[in-house]
Motif scaffolding. Structure first.
Motif, mmCIF file in Angstrom:
data_model
loop_
_atom_site.group_PDB
_atom_site.id
_atom_site.type_symbol
_atom_site.label_atom_id
_atom_site.label_comp_id
_atom_site.label_asym_id
_atom_site.label_seq_id
_atom_site.Cartn_x
_atom_site.Cartn_y
_atom_site.Cartn_z
ATOM 1 N N ASP A 92 18.584 63.453 34.859
ATOM 2 C CA ASP A 92 19.840 63.954 35.441
ATOM 3 C C ASP A 92 20.019 65.457 35.302
ATOM 4 O O ASP A 92 20.611 66.089 36.172
ATOM 5 N N SER A 93 19.530 66.023 34.224
ATOM 6 C CA SER A 93 19.760 67.450 33.986
ATOM 7 C C SER A 93 18.955 68.341 34.928
ATOM 8 O O SER A 93 19.228 69.535 35.023
ATOM 9 N N GLN A 94 18.000 67.772 35.633
ATOM 10 C CA GLN A 94 17.115 68.553 36.491
ATOM 11 C C GLN A 94 17.408 68.395 37.986
ATOM 12 O O GLN A 94 16.692 68.942 38.813
ATOM 13 N N VAL A 95 18.473 67.652 38.320
ATOM 14 C CA VAL A 95 18.698 67.271 39.710
ATOM 15 C C VAL A 95 20.191 67.323 40.057
ATOM 16 O O VAL A 95 21.029 66.939 39.243
ATOM 17 N N VAL A 96 20.497 67.800 41.272
ATOM 18 C CA VAL A 96 21.831 67.665 41.860
ATOM 19 C C VAL A 96 21.675 66.978 43.211
ATOM 20 O O VAL A 96 20.587 66.960 43.790
ATOM 21 N N VAL A 97 22.786 66.432 43.691
ATOM 22 C CA VAL A 97 22.777 65.696 44.953
ATOM 23 C C VAL A 97 23.552 66.482 46.011
ATOM 24 O O VAL A 97 24.687 66.887 45.771
ATOM 25 N N ALA A 98 22.926 66.706 47.156
ATOM 26 C CA ALA A 98 23.627 67.304 48.303
ATOM 27 C C ALA A 98 24.481 66.209 48.932
ATOM 28 O O ALA A 98 24.033 65.071 49.069
ATOM 29 N N ALA A 99 25.724 66.565 49.302
ATOM 30 C CA ALA A 99 26.625 65.548 49.828
ATOM 31 C C ALA A 99 27.656 66.159 50.764
ATOM 32 O O ALA A 99 27.944 67.356 50.698
ATOM 33 N N PHE A 133 18.938 63.958 48.247
ATOM 34 C CA PHE A 133 19.998 63.436 49.108
ATOM 35 C C PHE A 133 19.429 62.386 50.031
ATOM 36 O O PHE A 133 18.222 62.230 50.152
ATOM 37 N N GLU A 134 20.341 61.657 50.657
ATOM 38 C CA GLU A 134 19.936 60.667 51.649
ATOM 39 C C GLU A 134 20.562 61.014 52.988
ATOM 40 O O GLU A 134 21.622 61.641 53.048
ATOM 41 N N VAL A 135 19.875 60.614 54.048
ATOM 42 C CA VAL A 135 20.336 60.829 55.414
ATOM 43 C C VAL A 135 20.153 59.512 56.156
ATOM 44 O O VAL A 135 19.094 58.899 56.073
ATOM 45 N N GLY A 150 11.909 72.411 54.756
ATOM 46 C CA GLY A 150 10.979 72.127 53.665
ATOM 47 C C GLY A 150 11.336 70.956 52.768
ATOM 48 O O GLY A 150 10.713 70.750 51.729
ATOM 49 N N CYS A 151 12.320 70.166 53.164
ATOM 50 C CA CYS A 151 12.647 68.979 52.374
ATOM 51 C C CYS A 151 11.557 67.936 52.584
ATOM 52 O O CYS A 151 10.998 67.816 53.671
ATOM 53 N N TYR A 172 15.455 62.382 50.491
ATOM 54 C CA TYR A 172 14.732 63.645 50.483
ATOM 55 C C TYR A 172 14.870 64.355 49.141
ATOM 56 O O TYR A 172 15.845 64.134 48.412
ATOM 57 N N VAL A 173 13.903 65.237 48.880
ATOM 58 C CA VAL A 173 13.967 66.144 47.729
ATOM 59 C C VAL A 173 13.646 67.552 48.207
ATOM 60 O O VAL A 173 12.885 67.739 49.163
ATOM 61 N N TRP A 174 14.271 68.526 47.550
ATOM 62 C CA TRP A 174 13.981 69.939 47.782
ATOM 63 C C TRP A 174 14.195 70.671 46.476
ATOM 64 O O TRP A 174 15.184 70.409 45.789
ATOM 65 N N PRO A 175 13.363 71.601 46.082
ATOM 66 C CA PRO A 175 12.092 71.898 46.742
ATOM 67 C C PRO A 175 11.097 70.766 46.520
ATOM 68 O O PRO A 175 11.195 70.026 45.539
ATOM 69 N N ALA A 176 10.179 70.690 47.441
ATOM 70 C CA ALA A 176 9.136 69.670 47.332
ATOM 71 C C ALA A 176 8.329 69.933 46.072
ATOM 72 O O ALA A 176 8.205 71.067 45.629
ATOM 73 N N PRO A 177 7.795 68.874 45.467
ATOM 74 C CA PRO A 177 6.961 69.060 44.280
ATOM 75 C C PRO A 177 5.863 70.092 44.547
ATOM 76 O O PRO A 177 5.273 70.113 45.619
ATOM 77 N N GLY A 178 5.650 70.969 43.580
ATOM 78 C CA GLY A 178 4.652 72.016 43.725
ATOM 79 C C GLY A 178 5.221 73.286 44.342
ATOM 80 O O GLY A 178 4.537 74.296 44.446
ATOM 81 N N HIS A 179 6.478 73.245 44.773
ATOM 82 C CA HIS A 179 7.122 74.409 45.380
ATOM 83 C C HIS A 179 8.364 74.840 44.613
ATOM 84 O O HIS A 179 9.203 75.546 45.137
ATOM 85 N N ALA A 180 8.510 74.387 43.405
ATOM 86 C CA ALA A 180 9.717 74.683 42.627
ATOM 87 C C ALA A 180 9.758 76.129 42.192
ATOM 88 O O ALA A 180 8.810 76.827 42.150
#
Length: 180
Positions: A92-99, A133-135, A150-151, A172-180
């Protein structure tokens, strides 16, 4: 960060204020009537926008009117976050949700959707967290925009809402793994 309308762009994106809620709620209802987003929340749009799940929110203003909205919130209990946690091992400490990201039909084509999305991305970058986030799969224009920015798709879920209703969604996730 302070957002100012540029001369060639007759709009601004700025942090949401309490006095923006009624106009943002009216915009949300217009979006729902036009294309069914969101699938929930329009019965009481002001409460949906003021959800305690949101920790930060922004509005897009054009010609003095609120025509768009975006927010971020905590990841606890979010379905897209759960998909990411299972896949990545992050917490949880490493992630936020777009909404609650939307732009009214009359303001589309102005770049506001992209500008709001980049505002949310900038927030995540400044705080050193990943954005998930989800779409809904029916929202093809949003999916196209997020992938262009880039998501990365991380999974598909069935979004359940209301009394036994459901729809398919892409996570989806952003930034994509390897692009943080």
């Amino acid at each position: 960060m302070h957002f100012v309308a540029e001369p060639e762009q007759p709009f601004a994106v700025r942090p949401r204020r309490d006095e923006d809620i009624a106009e943002a709620a009216a915009a949300l209802v217009a979006v729902h009537e036009a294309d069914g987003y969101p699938v929930e929340g329009v019965d009481d749009p002001e409460a949906w926008l003021k959800s305690p799940e949101l920790t930060h929110a922004w509005v897009a203003v054009m010609a003095g009117r609120v025509v768009g909205h975006a927010g971020v919130g905590e990841s606890r209990g979010d379905e897209a976050a759960a998909v990411w946690f299972e896949r990545s091992g992050e917490d949880d400490s490493q992630v936020v949700v777009a909404a609650r990201l939307f732009v009214t039909p009359e303001a589309r084509g102005t770049g506001l959707g992209e500008r709001l999305t980049k505002t949310v991305m900038d927030h995540a970058r400044r705080h050193g967290v990943r954005l998930v986030f989800e779409v809904m799969t029916k929202d093809a224009a949003a999916i196209h925009l997020y992938e262009k920015l880039g998501c990365q798709e991380i999974g598909r879920i069935t979004h359940r809402y209301g009394e036994g209703r459901q729809t398919n969604a892409v996570c989806y996730v952003w930034p994509a793994p390897g692009h943080a």
